[in-house]
Design a protein around this motif. Sequence first.
Motif, PDB file in Angstrom:
ATOM      1  N   ASN A 219       0.803  -1.228   0.000  1.00 57.41           N
ATOM      2  CA  ASN A 219       0.000   0.000   0.000  1.00 57.41           C
ATOM      3  C   ASN A 219       0.836   1.279   0.000  1.00 57.41           C
ATOM      4  O   ASN A 219       0.288   2.371  -0.101  1.00 57.41           O
ATOM      5  CB  ASN A 219      -0.925   0.007   1.229  1.00 57.41           C
ATOM      6  N   TRP A 220       2.138   1.129   0.134  1.00 59.11           N
ATOM      7  CA  TRP A 220       2.979   2.319   0.255  1.00 59.11           C
ATOM      8  C   TRP A 220       3.831   2.542  -0.981  1.00 59.11           C
ATOM      9  O   TRP A 220       4.598   1.662  -1.399  1.00 59.11           O
ATOM     10  CB  TRP A 220       3.921   2.192   1.461  1.00 59.11           C
ATOM     11  N   GLU A 248       4.100  15.133   2.868  1.00 56.77           N
ATOM     12  CA  GLU A 248       3.800  13.726   3.178  1.00 56.77           C
ATOM     13  C   GLU A 248       3.354  13.544   4.624  1.00 56.77           C
ATOM     14  O   GLU A 248       2.599  12.623   4.929  1.00 56.77           O
ATOM     15  CB  GLU A 248       5.026  12.844   2.888  1.00 56.77           C
ATOM     16  N   LYS A 251      -0.593  14.375   4.642  1.00 56.50           N
ATOM     17  CA  LYS A 251      -1.500  13.733   3.687  1.00 56.50           C
ATOM     18  C   LYS A 251      -2.153  12.515   4.334  1.00 56.50           C
ATOM     19  O   LYS A 251      -1.540  11.810   5.131  1.00 56.50           O
ATOM     20  CB  LYS A 251      -0.722  13.291   2.444  1.00 56.50           C
ATOM     21  N   LEU A 252      -3.399  12.268   3.946  1.00 57.46           N
ATOM     22  CA  LEU A 252      -4.074  11.065   4.440  1.00 57.46           C
ATOM     23  C   LEU A 252      -3.566   9.816   3.732  1.00 57.46           C
ATOM     24  O   LEU A 252      -3.599   8.725   4.280  1.00 57.46           O
ATOM     25  CB  LEU A 252      -5.587  11.207   4.256  1.00 57.46           C
ATOM     26  N   ASN A 253      -3.106   9.976   2.483  1.00 56.11           N
ATOM     27  CA  ASN A 253      -2.528   8.855   1.736  1.00 56.11           C
ATOM     28  C   ASN A 253      -1.069   9.193   1.420  1.00 56.11           C
ATOM     29  O   ASN A 253      -0.713   9.483   0.278  1.00 56.11           O
ATOM     30  CB  ASN A 253      -3.312   8.594   0.445  1.00 56.11           C
ATOM     31  N   ARG A 255       3.210   8.896   1.306  1.00 52.97           N
ATOM     32  CA  ARG A 255       4.227   7.955   0.846  1.00 52.97           C
ATOM     33  C   ARG A 255       5.264   7.713   1.939  1.00 52.97           C
ATOM     34  O   ARG A 255       5.450   8.524   2.829  1.00 52.97           O
ATOM     35  CB  ARG A 255       4.923   8.507  -0.404  1.00 52.97           C
ATOM     36  N   LYS A 273      -3.901   7.274   9.930  1.00 53.64           N
ATOM     37  CA  LYS A 273      -5.020   8.197   9.722  1.00 53.64           C
ATOM     38  C   LYS A 273      -5.290   8.924  11.041  1.00 53.64           C
ATOM     39  O   LYS A 273      -4.934   8.453  12.121  1.00 53.64           O
ATOM     40  CB  LYS A 273      -6.276   7.423   9.291  1.00 53.64           C
ATOM     41  N   SER A 379     -13.082  12.289   0.970  1.00 51.96           N
ATOM     42  CA  SER A 379     -12.385  11.919  -0.263  1.00 51.96           C
ATOM     43  C   SER A 379     -11.612  13.100  -0.836  1.00 51.96           C
ATOM     44  O   SER A 379     -10.567  12.928  -1.468  1.00 51.96           O
ATOM     45  CB  SER A 379     -13.371  11.372  -1.298  1.00 51.96           C
ATOM     46  N   GLU A 382      -8.470  13.361   1.207  1.00 51.65           N
ATOM     47  CA  GLU A 382      -7.514  12.306   0.853  1.00 51.65           C
ATOM     48  C   GLU A 382      -6.663  12.689  -0.353  1.00 51.65           C
ATOM     49  O   GLU A 382      -5.537  12.228  -0.497  1.00 51.65           O
ATOM     50  CB  GLU A 382      -8.262  10.999   0.569  1.00 51.65           C
ATOM     51  N   ARG A 383      -7.197  13.547  -1.199  1.00 51.11           N
ATOM     52  CA  ARG A 383      -6.441  13.972  -2.390  1.00 51.11           C
ATOM     53  C   ARG A 383      -5.638  15.239  -2.147  1.00 51.11           C
ATOM     54  O   ARG A 383      -4.872  15.668  -3.015  1.00 51.11           O
ATOM     55  CB  ARG A 383      -7.407  14.204  -3.560  1.00 51.11           C
TER      56      ARG A 383
END
Length: 640
Positions: A219-220, A248, A251-253, A255, A273, A379, A382-383
């Motif tokens: 997932n990473w 980074e 961010k919710l998503n 790296r 999260k 959502s 998340e972006r």
Amino acid sequence: MNERPITDWLPLTMKEVEKRGWDSVDVVIVSGDAYVDHPAFGTAVIGRIIESEGFRVAVVAQPNWKDDLRDFKKFGKPNYFFGVTAGCMDSMVNHYTANRRLRSTDAYTPGGQSGFRPDYATITYTKILKELYPDVPVLIGGIEASLRRVTHYDYWKDKLMPGILKDSGADILVYGMGEQPLRDMLKLVRKGVPFSSLKTIPQTAFLQSVEEELPKNKNWDTIALASHEECLADKLKYAANFKIVEVESNKLNARRITQDIGNERLVINPPYKTMTEKEMDQSFDLPYTRFPHPKYKKRGAIPAYEMIKFSINMHRGCFGGCSFCTISAHQGKFISSRSQKSILKEVEQVVNDPTFKGYISDLGGPSANMYGMKGKDESICERCSSPSCIHPVICNNLDTSHSSMTELYRKVDAHPKVKKAFIGSGIRYDLLVDDFNKNNEDGNHDEYIEQVVTRHVSGRLKVAPEHTSDATLRVMRKPSFRYFHKFKEKYDEISAKNGLSQQLIPYFISSHPGCEEQDMANLAAETKDMGFRLEQVQDFTPTPMTVATVIYYSGVHPYTLKPVFTPKTKEEKQNQHRFFFWYKKENHGWIRNRLTQAKRPELLDKLLGSESNPDTTVARSKPKWLEERRKNERSKKRKR
């Protein structure tokens, strides 16, 4: 303090361990702060979490590191690991002023005494533990470790330092607020998983050989920073690194980040999260005594504890993203809020303290009025890669309703044992100005301000415009000063309507990157024109993991790599300070010369003019309505 069993606190001595019937300790926490068993102190939170997971935990608070290491050895070898924290502050910020002068006090030590922790406490403590117990894993965390996790500029050594794992020799670093990674780590080590295999837990960092393959996680994605050696050779690469780390981290998503340091590779796993309401409650509802350990009774009060003793923290995180502040870098930009039930339960604990006199000192958080605020559509969040939700404008997706806070304040007010609950945390006034915050869908901003002004101000309301120059404010990631004018108008209007005389106290920073000398002259003139004689100014202190510090060291903004002026010399800093204190007679001659040379007669006239005697100027903000009312009262007295 309540007379209660010593076993109510986490053990500080072997006698206390024995009173619990333990023959050994599972985890030993070493801290630069005195041990205060209260949810505002990191050592207590981490200790109680470890305890709640079924481990036997003891605390070594402010050990003697100079000539006698018995404090580090008093519990012997722990069964699992040592946890190390410098305390609630970076030890260098704790020790030194913005002018690098040694502070004479320490708010986290009994009696406010200084000298009970070393410089770079995390490194010092870890090195000692590794010498004494080389085979026992050391986990480091807290704000000092968190904000020094990658190559960073150290203001006190005036040089770049590698990630703190390199200098300390620790096994694993937990960054940010550590509850989530700690709980997962504890569950794994309980099952017998070795520390060397805990490399896929989010929000942790570790070192490995550059030849070693990265731990697999489907997932990473991974992004590599410029190496420590490249940063030493090129300031622009150091600055560019920071942008990646900040983005980074928020961010919710996110790296995974790597950075080479010599023949080793620093690996920083992405964060968890944002903590849920349930997770926040779980952390705050642990069985804290809410008191310092009884051993400190004869040594005097702990100032930091006395300040927050009757305060209640409602949330964590800050979406302001101010370029000089480390809150979002450590706590995150997304808000983690407690439930009303948990907060009101803590209110009950506070009012039942036998020393409580009816006054809650603060209902707040990093910024008092961000409780319960979050993105309407997750959502979109998340972006998002922006470090701030409100700069340069407020995000349309941010729910900025103040209704839940107003409701909570009223519930606390209604408690029969609460005479008054103050808002001691700073308020983001820009969120309350409709011209700036257009997300006021339920129209409750004025209701919130009125509630605060009429019920929750202890004579002074603190706000932080930080500057008056729009150019400097853009570097700070703060809104235009014109919104402070609008907020003050609203504040004065509510005060007048309710017949209140309460000071509005603005805070400012001098010598910040992007601030020219004449910007400070303008600040002095504009605030004087508003009726303020300012009492406090914070001189900018470069601290690790902030935009402003990167600019200070590199000379460029990390997001544009374009030059930004920064006052750095002692003379430049003193000059900016002098304008702030324009009303002091000893500064008048210097101000006249400086503004005459700069050909700014209009500023000279505003600052000094015929009012060069400081006794003739307004001492503090006095709204026109208040002056008019006092004038009428004097007139009535004369007539009588």
